[in-house]
Write an enzyme that holds these catalytic residues in place. Structure first.
Site, PDB file in Angstrom:
ATOM      1  N   GLU A 160       0.832  -1.366  -0.007  1.00 24.14           N
ATOM      2  CA  GLU A 160       0.051   0.024  -0.023  1.00 24.14           C
ATOM      3  C   GLU A 160       0.929   1.239  -0.056  1.00 24.14           C
ATOM      4  O   GLU A 160       0.893   2.121   0.962  1.00 24.14           O
ATOM      5  CB  GLU A 160      -0.846  -0.029   1.309  1.00 24.14           C
ATOM      6  CG  GLU A 160      -2.096  -0.823   1.178  1.00 24.14           C
ATOM      7  CD  GLU A 160      -3.061  -1.042   2.215  1.00 24.14           C
ATOM      8  OE1 GLU A 160      -4.021  -1.489   2.181  1.00 24.14           O
ATOM      9  OE2 GLU A 160      -2.520  -0.408   3.284  1.00 24.14           O
ATOM     10  N   GLU A 313      -6.430  -8.082  -0.772  1.00 28.70           N
ATOM     11  CA  GLU A 313      -6.917  -7.796   0.915  1.00 28.70           C
ATOM     12  C   GLU A 313      -8.671  -7.488   0.901  1.00 28.70           C
ATOM     13  O   GLU A 313      -8.957  -6.813  -0.012  1.00 28.70           O
ATOM     14  CB  GLU A 313      -6.317  -6.748   1.601  1.00 28.70           C
ATOM     15  CG  GLU A 313      -4.783  -6.998   1.972  1.00 28.70           C
ATOM     16  CD  GLU A 313      -4.211  -5.707   2.733  1.00 28.70           C
ATOM     17  OE1 GLU A 313      -5.041  -5.151   3.462  1.00 28.70           O
ATOM     18  OE2 GLU A 313      -2.971  -5.735   2.857  1.00 28.70           O
ATOM     19  N   GLU A 361      -4.001  -3.689  15.158  1.00 27.59           N
ATOM     20  CA  GLU A 361      -5.022  -4.332  14.162  1.00 27.59           C
ATOM     21  C   GLU A 361      -5.649  -5.508  15.013  1.00 27.59           C
ATOM     22  O   GLU A 361      -6.134  -6.235  14.519  1.00 27.59           O
ATOM     23  CB  GLU A 361      -4.574  -4.478  12.851  1.00 27.59           C
ATOM     24  CG  GLU A 361      -4.370  -3.079  12.073  1.00 27.59           C
ATOM     25  CD  GLU A 361      -3.921  -3.529  10.734  1.00 27.59           C
ATOM     26  OE1 GLU A 361      -4.394  -2.838   9.666  1.00 27.59           O
ATOM     27  OE2 GLU A 361      -3.124  -4.388  10.525  1.00 27.59           O
ATOM     28  N   HIS A 364      -9.092  -5.946  14.139  1.00 24.20           N
ATOM     29  CA  HIS A 364      -9.333  -6.359  12.680  1.00 24.20           C
ATOM     30  C   HIS A 364      -9.689  -7.722  12.457  1.00 24.20           C
ATOM     31  O   HIS A 364      -8.945  -8.524  12.987  1.00 24.20           O
ATOM     32  CB  HIS A 364      -8.266  -5.712  11.887  1.00 24.20           C
ATOM     33  CG  HIS A 364      -8.538  -5.691  10.394  1.00 24.20           C
ATOM     34  ND1 HIS A 364      -8.923  -6.595   9.544  1.00 24.20           N
ATOM     35  CD2 HIS A 364      -8.693  -4.653   9.379  1.00 24.20           C
ATOM     36  CE1 HIS A 364      -8.776  -6.517   8.462  1.00 24.20           C
ATOM     37  NE2 HIS A 364      -8.917  -5.156   8.039  1.00 24.20           N
TER      38      HIS A 364
END
Length: 662
Positions: A160, A313, A361, A364
């Protein structure tokens, strides 16, 4: 500019006739005994691919020059023994703390001059020679050690790419970039319009990145800085890509895009990738989440040249970065994964395999959630694994055909999103979403294209908004219409050239002639909640005071300051829409235009909320609603997902799906 042309290894070299299922695997967060439990569960779920090493730099190089590969050796061998391929990542998106401590010049600075410290991720300056040297060294050693490992199927560079830097080293590199682009200061001053506000430059050393200023900054300077940032990040990617290619020319290389990320010109980047991949996280509570997914999927497939692409993802459940993070209702994860496959994905992957217990995370979701293998999330992943195995042979590598192209350009976005415009409410991604939604709800298969790409394959070309258009792009649009194609342009298109210089008349004269516009008198932006009445619909966001020349058809404004003036014009096969029609009105207008261009829906008579996509010989039907619906399907088909024969009406339950072959 014809679009992506690729001659190296492809995603097919990694998939080998299958659909890939997997995700980011971060075993360094877990004791070794968990690794053996992981491979057991992977096999049970049908996982055949995992990504290793994305954020492992400090584990691999705990101090400068050290190399600790033993744990990765064990994992590569273990995964290969259990039939799981490895997408091996270079760990360069998250440098170890020692790098920032020993080499503070590797840390980026924001536009206020503040350092972005280590302790998170993406804390690197794309222009730092020291960062690039360390990144090249760790990439070189990874490629040398694992290039011949039988588990290796794909390289994943960084992660990213999204770093900006306004620091001193970036300033030096920016000046070098500008010298290459303009050659002389006179050319730069002309392009930037520095006669305004006494901004003329007398030496290259005077030029800085567009740091914090007292008032609005030079728009073309800002535009060039965004171009420069995308190019510098691309240099970092290409540097690492070339290293792994030298060791493994037969292994495809990718890096994962974020959807509609403003910092990367994804058209340029896609040309440098063997595999185009994207991360996609629609909000499960968004009633248009499926349309957002379809838009990103259509754009990614188009960046891949129309061929297969990789969903790198997605979330198996909730994310952790929204204000309120909702889980996916039962069945929605499967539905959205199949939607990606229907729209060209040959790999469906997640962040991440096992939900973290610590770190930023930890809330997540993962394919294996905190609930473990008995949890609903893992059980749904298992079902998806069975689905992908059932359809893989019929779908993998198969193309989609689109007769409609939506044009999108990062340079136009960068130029049109700056301060000092007629309306801060105009947001290009929002406008594009609205136009794509109209086509999606009309069941018209859509591709995306750069305005300079070859458009000859499309019956209908749609330009929701392109504020900045090069001369080459304008001639391309004219050629499309001259060649028998249909063109629809939205408002605020063709206003500026590549230097963000407003064209005489407020719109390029060639476009005005093409579209039947004599004079564009004024732009009339609308306030939030304000609308304008037009024959057959209401317009939102924007309106324009136009004078028609020799238009063949006019849909007028009704009432208000623009009463009787054209809201929509048609001249031959070219249309201009000077407002943003409300959703139903835009859908009706584009459906009518598409029908006139000879573009038909995938399937007629579909119930609301049902999406139909044809990939190769497989017709995907996807019910995005919670209620059961019935779809009329002519002929006899076999549903690959159930193995049953379908004749006549087909029932689709809550978030139901079918993959039909003749």
């Amino acid at each position: 500019m014809t679009g992506r042309r690729h001659t190296g290894p492809t995603l097919a070299d990694a998939t080998r006739g299958r659909l890939l299922l997997g995700g980011d695997y971060n075993p360094e967060q877990w004791p070794e005994e968990v690794w053996y439990e992981d491979v057991r569960l992977m096999k049970e779920a049908g996982v055949n691919s995992v990504t290793l090493g994305v954020f492992s730099w400090a584990k691999l190089e705990p101090r400068p020059g050290a190399r600790e590969f033993g744990w990765l050796d064990t994992l590569m061998d273990l995964l290969h023994e259990h039939g799981v391929g490895v997408v091996l990542a270079t760990p360069t998106s998250s440098p170890p703390p020692w790098m920032g401590r020993l080499h503070p010049e590797t840390l980026p600075r924001d536009e206020n001059g503040q350092v972005e410290w280590w302790g998170s991720r993406q804390h690197f300056s794309h222009s730092s020679a020291v960062y690039r040297r360390y990144a090249a060294a760790i990439t070189e050693d990874l490629a040398a050690r694992y290039g011949s490992h039988p588990a290796l199927t794909l390289w994943h560079i960084n992660n990213e790419y999204c770093t900006y830097d306004w620091g001193d080293e970036a300033a030096t590199t920016f000046r070098d970039w500008l010298r290459r682009k303009y050659g002389t200061l006179d050319a730069l001053n002309e392009a930037w319009g520095t006669a305004f506000w006494s901004q003329g430059y007398d030496g290259w050393h005077e030029i800085l990145p567009p740091r914090r200023a007292h008032y609005m900054r030079n728009p073309t300077q800002v535009l060039d800085f965004k171009r420069f940032t995308s190019d510098m990040l691309l240099e970092c990617y290409v540097m690492e890509r070339d290293i792994v290619r030298r060791h493994t020319p037969h292994i495809p290389v990718t890096t994962n895009f974020m959807p509609l990320w403003v910092g990367q010109d994804a058209w340029r980047w896609a040309e440098e990738e063997d595999v185009v991949s994207v991360d996609l996280y629609p909000d499960p509570r968004d009633p248009l989440g499926a349309q957002h997914g379809a838009l990103v999927q259509d754009m990614t497939r188009s960046q891949a040249g129309g061929g297969p692409w990789m969903l790198m993802e997605q979330a198996a459940g909730p994310v952790n970065w929204r204000g309120v993070n909702h889980p996916k209702p039962r069945g929605l994860n499967r539905l959205w994964s199949l939607q990606a496959v229907a729209r060209g994905a040959d790999a469906v992957c997640y962040f991440q395999w096992r939900q973290s217990r610590q770190g930023a995370e930890k809330f997540h979701s993962g394919m294996v959630s905190h609930a473990g293998e008995r949890g609903r999330t893992f059980q749904e992943v298992k079902r998806l694994g069975a689905d992908l195995a059932a359809i893989g042979a019929e779908v993998s590598g198969r193309p989609l055909t689109a007769e409609v192209a939506v044009l999108f350009d990062w340079n136009s976005w960068w130029a049109g999103a700056q301060d000092g415009r007629p309306s801060s409410e105009v947001d290009l991604p929002r406008v594009v979403r609205d136009w794509h939604r109209a086509l999606w709800e009309a069941h018209l298969t859509t591709a995306f294209a750069h305005p300079e790409h070859d458009l000859s394959a499309y019956r209908l070309v749609v330009v929701p908004q392109l504020y900045l258009l090069t001369d080459t792009a304008i001639e391309n649009l004219l050629a499309h219409v001259r060649g028998g194609g249909t063109l629809v342009c939205g408002f605020l298109t063709g206003v500026a050239d590549e230097d963000d210089r407003v064209r005489p008349g407020g719109m390029d004269a060639r476009l005005r002639e093409l579209l039947g516009i004599r004079t564009l008198h004024e732009w009339w932006p609308l306030d939030p909640g304000e609308d304008v009445r037009c024959d057959g619909f209401r317009g939102t966001l924007w309106s324009e005071e136009l004078e028609a020349a020799d238009a063949d058809e006019v849909i007028p404004y009704r009432g208000g300051e623009l009463d009787g003036l054209p809201a929509v014009l048609r001249k031959g096969r070219a249309w201009y829409v000077s407002t943003l029609p409300e959703p139903a009105g835009l859908r009706a207008l584009l459906t009518r235009i598409a029908d006139g261009a000879g573009v038909r829906p995938v399937l007629d008579g579909l119930p609301d909320g049902v999406e139909a996509v044809r990939r190769g010989d497989v017709l995907f039907l996807l019910n995005h609603g919670r209620d059961e619906v019935t779809v009329e399907v002519p002929g006899t088909h076999r549903d690959l997902l159930t193995g049953t024969t379908v004749t006549g009406p087909l029932s689709l339950g809550r978030y139901g799906a079918a993959a039909l072959t003749p």
